[in-house]
Design a protein around this motif. Structure first.
Motif, PDB file in Angstrom:
ATOM      1  N   ASP A  61       0.824  -1.199   0.000  1.00  0.00           N
ATOM      2  CA  ASP A  61       0.000   0.000   0.000  1.00  0.00           C
ATOM      3  C   ASP A  61       0.863   1.257   0.000  1.00  0.00           C
ATOM      4  O   ASP A  61       1.832   1.372   0.771  1.00  0.00           O
ATOM      5  CB  ASP A  61      -0.909   0.010   1.225  1.00  0.00           C
ATOM      6  CG  ASP A  61      -1.796   1.231   1.250  1.00  0.00           C
ATOM      7  OD1 ASP A  61      -2.815   1.231   0.539  1.00  0.00           O
ATOM      8  OD2 ASP A  61      -1.440   2.194   1.964  1.00  0.00           O
ATOM      9  N   THR A  62       0.500   2.210  -0.856  1.00  0.00           N
ATOM     10  CA  THR A  62       1.347   3.378  -1.058  1.00  0.00           C
ATOM     11  C   THR A  62       1.445   4.278   0.169  1.00  0.00           C
ATOM     12  O   THR A  62       2.521   4.780   0.501  1.00  0.00           O
ATOM     13  CB  THR A  62       0.828   4.202  -2.249  1.00  0.00           C
ATOM     14  OG1 THR A  62      -0.535   4.584  -2.007  1.00  0.00           O
ATOM     15  CG2 THR A  62       0.900   3.423  -3.531  1.00  0.00           C
ATOM     16  N   ILE A  63       0.335   4.514   0.850  1.00  0.00           N
ATOM     17  CA  ILE A  63       0.362   5.410   2.004  1.00  0.00           C
ATOM     18  C   ILE A  63       1.186   4.802   3.133  1.00  0.00           C
ATOM     19  O   ILE A  63       1.966   5.492   3.796  1.00  0.00           O
ATOM     20  CB  ILE A  63      -1.066   5.739   2.471  1.00  0.00           C
ATOM     21  CG1 ILE A  63      -1.784   6.592   1.424  1.00  0.00           C
ATOM     22  CG2 ILE A  63      -1.049   6.452   3.816  1.00  0.00           C
ATOM     23  CD1 ILE A  63      -3.210   6.944   1.771  1.00  0.00           C
ATOM     24  N   ALA A  81      -0.288   7.115  -4.478  1.00  0.00           N
ATOM     25  CA  ALA A  81      -1.537   6.848  -5.192  1.00  0.00           C
ATOM     26  C   ALA A  81      -2.740   6.861  -4.252  1.00  0.00           C
ATOM     27  O   ALA A  81      -2.685   6.327  -3.135  1.00  0.00           O
ATOM     28  CB  ALA A  81      -1.458   5.498  -5.904  1.00  0.00           C
ATOM     29  N   LEU A  82      -3.819   7.470  -4.729  1.00  0.00           N
ATOM     30  CA  LEU A  82      -5.133   7.385  -4.090  1.00  0.00           C
ATOM     31  C   LEU A  82      -6.124   6.936  -5.148  1.00  0.00           C
ATOM     32  O   LEU A  82      -6.096   7.426  -6.279  1.00  0.00           O
ATOM     33  CB  LEU A  82      -5.560   8.736  -3.524  1.00  0.00           C
ATOM     34  CG  LEU A  82      -4.768   9.295  -2.346  1.00  0.00           C
ATOM     35  CD1 LEU A  82      -5.255  10.698  -2.005  1.00  0.00           C
ATOM     36  CD2 LEU A  82      -4.895   8.387  -1.122  1.00  0.00           C
ATOM     37  N   ARG A  83      -7.031   6.024  -4.783  1.00  0.00           N
ATOM     38  CA  ARG A  83      -8.024   5.503  -5.721  1.00  0.00           C
ATOM     39  C   ARG A  83      -9.423   5.979  -5.317  1.00  0.00           C
ATOM     40  O   ARG A  83      -9.971   5.528  -4.312  1.00  0.00           O
ATOM     41  CB  ARG A  83      -7.981   3.970  -5.743  1.00  0.00           C
ATOM     42  CG  ARG A  83      -6.726   3.413  -6.406  1.00  0.00           C
ATOM     43  CD  ARG A  83      -6.716   1.890  -6.328  1.00  0.00           C
ATOM     44  NE  ARG A  83      -5.605   1.339  -7.079  1.00  0.00           N
ATOM     45  CZ  ARG A  83      -5.681   0.859  -8.314  1.00  0.00           C
ATOM     46  NH1 ARG A  83      -6.837   0.881  -8.946  1.00  0.00           N
ATOM     47  NH2 ARG A  83      -4.627   0.374  -8.920  1.00  0.00           N
ATOM     48  N   PRO A  84      -9.993   6.903  -6.078  1.00  0.00           N
ATOM     49  CA  PRO A  84     -11.318   7.433  -5.724  1.00  0.00           C
ATOM     50  C   PRO A  84     -12.391   6.360  -5.572  1.00  0.00           C
ATOM     51  O   PRO A  84     -13.336   6.543  -4.799  1.00  0.00           O
ATOM     52  CB  PRO A  84     -11.635   8.378  -6.890  1.00  0.00           C
ATOM     53  CG  PRO A  84     -10.296   8.821  -7.379  1.00  0.00           C
ATOM     54  CD  PRO A  84      -9.413   7.618  -7.239  1.00  0.00           C
ATOM     55  N   LEU A  86     -12.088   3.510  -4.225  1.00  0.00           N
ATOM     56  CA  LEU A  86     -11.892   2.653  -3.054  1.00  0.00           C
ATOM     57  C   LEU A  86     -11.807   3.400  -1.732  1.00  0.00           C
ATOM     58  O   LEU A  86     -11.735   2.772  -0.681  1.00  0.00           O
ATOM     59  CB  LEU A  86     -10.611   1.816  -3.231  1.00  0.00           C
ATOM     60  CG  LEU A  86     -10.587   0.837  -4.406  1.00  0.00           C
ATOM     61  CD1 LEU A  86      -9.264   0.087  -4.435  1.00  0.00           C
ATOM     62  CD2 LEU A  86     -11.752  -0.140  -4.314  1.00  0.00           C
ATOM     63  N   ILE A  87     -11.816   4.739  -1.772  1.00  0.00           N
ATOM     64  CA  ILE A  87     -11.663   5.486  -0.527  1.00  0.00           C
ATOM     65  C   ILE A  87     -12.500   6.756  -0.597  1.00  0.00           C
ATOM     66  O   ILE A  87     -12.572   7.411  -1.644  1.00  0.00           O
ATOM     67  CB  ILE A  87     -10.173   5.821  -0.278  1.00  0.00           C
ATOM     68  CG1 ILE A  87      -9.975   6.448   1.101  1.00  0.00           C
ATOM     69  CG2 ILE A  87      -9.612   6.710  -1.384  1.00  0.00           C
ATOM     70  CD1 ILE A  87      -8.503   6.592   1.473  1.00  0.00           C
ATOM     71  N   SER A  88     -13.134   7.088   0.495  1.00  0.00           N
ATOM     72  CA  SER A  88     -13.957   8.293   0.511  1.00  0.00           C
ATOM     73  C   SER A  88     -13.057   9.526   0.456  1.00  0.00           C
ATOM     74  O   SER A  88     -11.927   9.497   0.962  1.00  0.00           O
ATOM     75  CB  SER A  88     -14.825   8.340   1.769  1.00  0.00           C
ATOM     76  OG  SER A  88     -14.060   8.792   2.872  1.00  0.00           O
ATOM     77  N   PRO A  89     -13.517  10.613  -0.130  1.00  0.00           N
ATOM     78  CA  PRO A  89     -12.689  11.823  -0.170  1.00  0.00           C
ATOM     79  C   PRO A  89     -12.415  12.395   1.215  1.00  0.00           C
ATOM     80  O   PRO A  89     -11.385  13.033   1.427  1.00  0.00           O
ATOM     81  CB  PRO A  89     -13.515  12.789  -1.029  1.00  0.00           C
ATOM     82  CG  PRO A  89     -14.915  12.276  -0.955  1.00  0.00           C
ATOM     83  CD  PRO A  89     -14.805  10.795  -0.823  1.00  0.00           C
ATOM     84  N   VAL A  90     -13.321  12.168   2.172  1.00  0.00           N
ATOM     85  CA  VAL A  90     -13.110  12.662   3.531  1.00  0.00           C
ATOM     86  C   VAL A  90     -11.951  11.934   4.185  1.00  0.00           C
ATOM     87  O   VAL A  90     -11.041  12.549   4.765  1.00  0.00           O
ATOM     88  CB  VAL A  90     -14.392  12.518   4.368  1.00  0.00           C
ATOM     89  CG1 VAL A  90     -14.147  13.018   5.794  1.00  0.00           C
ATOM     90  CG2 VAL A  90     -15.547  13.261   3.721  1.00  0.00           C
ATOM     91  N   LEU A  91     -11.956  10.598   4.116  1.00  0.00           N
ATOM     92  CA  LEU A  91     -10.853   9.824   4.677  1.00  0.00           C
ATOM     93  C   LEU A  91      -9.556  10.111   3.928  1.00  0.00           C
ATOM     94  O   LEU A  91      -8.480  10.232   4.533  1.00  0.00           O
ATOM     95  CB  LEU A  91     -11.179   8.331   4.628  1.00  0.00           C
ATOM     96  CG  LEU A  91     -10.083   7.377   5.122  1.00  0.00           C
ATOM     97  CD1 LEU A  91      -9.688   7.710   6.557  1.00  0.00           C
ATOM     98  CD2 LEU A  91     -10.537   5.931   4.993  1.00  0.00           C
ATOM     99  N   ALA A  92      -9.642  10.223   2.603  1.00  0.00           N
ATOM    100  CA  ALA A  92      -8.443  10.503   1.804  1.00  0.00           C
ATOM    101  C   ALA A  92      -7.835  11.848   2.186  1.00  0.00           C
ATOM    102  O   ALA A  92      -6.610  11.985   2.283  1.00  0.00           O
ATOM    103  CB  ALA A  92      -8.792  10.492   0.321  1.00  0.00           C
ATOM    104  N   PHE A 141     -12.678  16.511  -2.758  1.00  0.00           N
ATOM    105  CA  PHE A 141     -11.381  16.341  -2.082  1.00  0.00           C
ATOM    106  C   PHE A 141     -10.614  17.662  -2.005  1.00  0.00           C
ATOM    107  O   PHE A 141     -10.101  18.047  -0.946  1.00  0.00           O
ATOM    108  CB  PHE A 141     -10.580  15.287  -2.850  1.00  0.00           C
ATOM    109  CG  PHE A 141      -9.198  15.035  -2.331  1.00  0.00           C
ATOM    110  CD1 PHE A 141      -8.990  14.282  -1.189  1.00  0.00           C
ATOM    111  CD2 PHE A 141      -8.084  15.531  -3.008  1.00  0.00           C
ATOM    112  CE1 PHE A 141      -7.707  14.027  -0.721  1.00  0.00           C
ATOM    113  CE2 PHE A 141      -6.799  15.289  -2.555  1.00  0.00           C
ATOM    114  CZ  PHE A 141      -6.612  14.536  -1.403  1.00  0.00           C
ATOM    115  N   ARG A 142     -10.543  18.375  -3.108  1.00  0.00           N
ATOM    116  CA  ARG A 142      -9.832  19.654  -3.132  1.00  0.00           C
ATOM    117  C   ARG A 142     -10.498  20.665  -2.201  1.00  0.00           C
ATOM    118  O   ARG A 142      -9.822  21.418  -1.488  1.00  0.00           O
ATOM    119  CB  ARG A 142      -9.766  20.195  -4.559  1.00  0.00           C
ATOM    120  CG  ARG A 142      -8.905  19.357  -5.498  1.00  0.00           C
ATOM    121  CD  ARG A 142      -9.103  19.769  -6.954  1.00  0.00           C
ATOM    122  NE  ARG A 142      -8.667  21.148  -7.175  1.00  0.00           N
ATOM    123  CZ  ARG A 142      -9.108  21.910  -8.166  1.00  0.00           C
ATOM    124  NH1 ARG A 142     -10.042  21.449  -9.002  1.00  0.00           N
ATOM    125  NH2 ARG A 142      -8.641  23.133  -8.314  1.00  0.00           N
TER     126      ARG A 142
END
Length: 389
Positions: A61-63, A81-84, A86-92, A141-142
């Protein structure tokens, strides 16, 4: 050595978190953390600007990897890497802020929409829906990392009074990288990302994508920077470099090539299809430019081209991409530890870059007490057969 007037580009290296080896198809070095640390620390002290951490497949895992490696490096940036899907923007946003704070502001983000249903782990989305989600996700996310309170009721995401309470070190957020060659991908890049990252194609193919993104970005009142992801095989001479390229695929069978090519052609990824078209699934016509080689893509998915040649010729090939707008090169080579040193020693000077490891200080030559040397008063010291790697 003389150089032209091109600015020195940013150069990133690669963390082989899925394993490493001297030849394609032979991962003889498992991705133990001790080895990943060696590669990261080498890139750090050699003067690379950052490293890409791959995602998917058998990669760690990248993180998690970036968080661990940030504690054993000083200046190196991490393209994570982040995968939209597979992960919520809040958690990301929370993870991004924490990692940026822990690393001292050394995080770049690589947004990956995914290329096949298998990568989405149960999330049933078509290719068009993946980019639709990515576009929506990046907007949220932004906003979160800008410190806004987000109320959003979209096609894929629904948020009510959501906030990211931890700010990142880099404001308004760490640089966002993104790749993809389909029409929806180019549209996402134009609207949301800081750096569009293309896989290595012929310069005219890359330029066409860049122009489309520039034009679309202007309609959004934005500007986008550009990067190129490829491999590199640099040696003191052209002959040595091309021999090393041939050796990289020496143990790959025709059956393996055919099987991989069929899998790549059936991919939902437009970028993957474009990479596979460069080699045609055969080792017969792999030189697709003076110093551009499509051999890596015979077996490896994703980035499948390599710059091959002596330092001056590889630097000249990279400058062709600088001429069309590339300011960041994300490079890799097998095996990644030894090749990091080769790139820093051979290619950096040809690009007008300096490496702290190979740069003399106070006018003194770079020496090591255990290295045999020549001078005017003493004959060479014979210490047996020695080969540099």
């Amino acid at each position: 050595m003389t150089h032209d007037t091109h600015d020195s580009p940013s150069v990133y290296w690669f963390i082989p978190s899925g394993g490493d080896g001297r030849r394609l198809g032979q991962p003889t070095r498992p991705a133990h953390f001790s080895y990943l640390t060696q590669v990261a620390q080498a890139a750090d002290v050699l003067g690379f600007d950052g490293v890409l951490l791959p995602t998917g497949g058998t990669n760690e895992d990248t993180i998690v990897v970036a968080s661990a490696l940030s504690s054993v490096t000083r200046q190196l940036r991490f393209l994570v890497a982040l995968r939209p899907s597979l992960i919520s923007p809040v958690l990301a946003a929370r993870l991004t802020a924490s990692l940026d704070r822990i690393s001292g502001g050394r995080v770049n983000l690589n947004i990956v929409s995914g290329s096949s249903p298998n990568e989405l782990e149960g999330v049933n989305l078509t290719s068009a829906e993946r980019y639709e989600l990515t576009n929506e996700w990046l907007g949220v996310f932004r906003a979160l990392l800008r410190g806004e309170t987000v109320q959003h009721d979209g096609t894929h995401l629904h948020l009510s009074e959501s906030r990211s309470l931890l700010p990142s070190v880099q404001r308004p957020y760490p640089p966002i990288y993104f790749g993809g060659s389909s029409d929806p991908a180019l549209a996402v890049a134009a609207e949301h990302v800081d750096v569009y990252l293309s896989w290595g194609e012929r310069p005219e193919q890359v330029a066409e994508k860049f122009e489309r993104i520039r034009a679309d970005a202007r309609r959004h009142g934005r500007q986008v920077r550009f990067g190129l992801r490829a491999h590199v095989i640099v040696r003191p001479t052209e002959e040595e470099a091309w021999a090393a390229a041939d050796d990289l695929i020496a143990d790959v069978s025709d059956a393996q090539i055919a099987q991989a090519h069929q899998a790549f052609l059936s991919s939902a990824s437009e970028g993957q299809r474009r990479q596979s078209a460069l080699n045609g699934g055969t080792r017969e016509s792999l030189r697709i430019g003076k110093n551009l080689w499509a051999g890596v893509g015979l077996l490896r998915g994703g980035a499948g081209t390599a710059f091959v040649g002596n330092p001056e010729n590889v630097a000249a090939a990279l400058r062709e991409y600088q001429d069309i707008g590339v300011d960041t090169f994300v490079l890799s080579g097998y095996p990644h530890l030894e090749e990091a040193y080769r790139v820093a020693e051979l290619l950096f000077p040809a690009l007008g870059r300096t490496s702290p490891v190979f740069t003399p200080r106070d006018g003194q030559p770079v020496t090591h007490t255990s290295t045999p040397t020549l001078n005017a008063e003493r004959a060479p010291v014979t210490v047996g057969r020695f080969q540099s790697i």
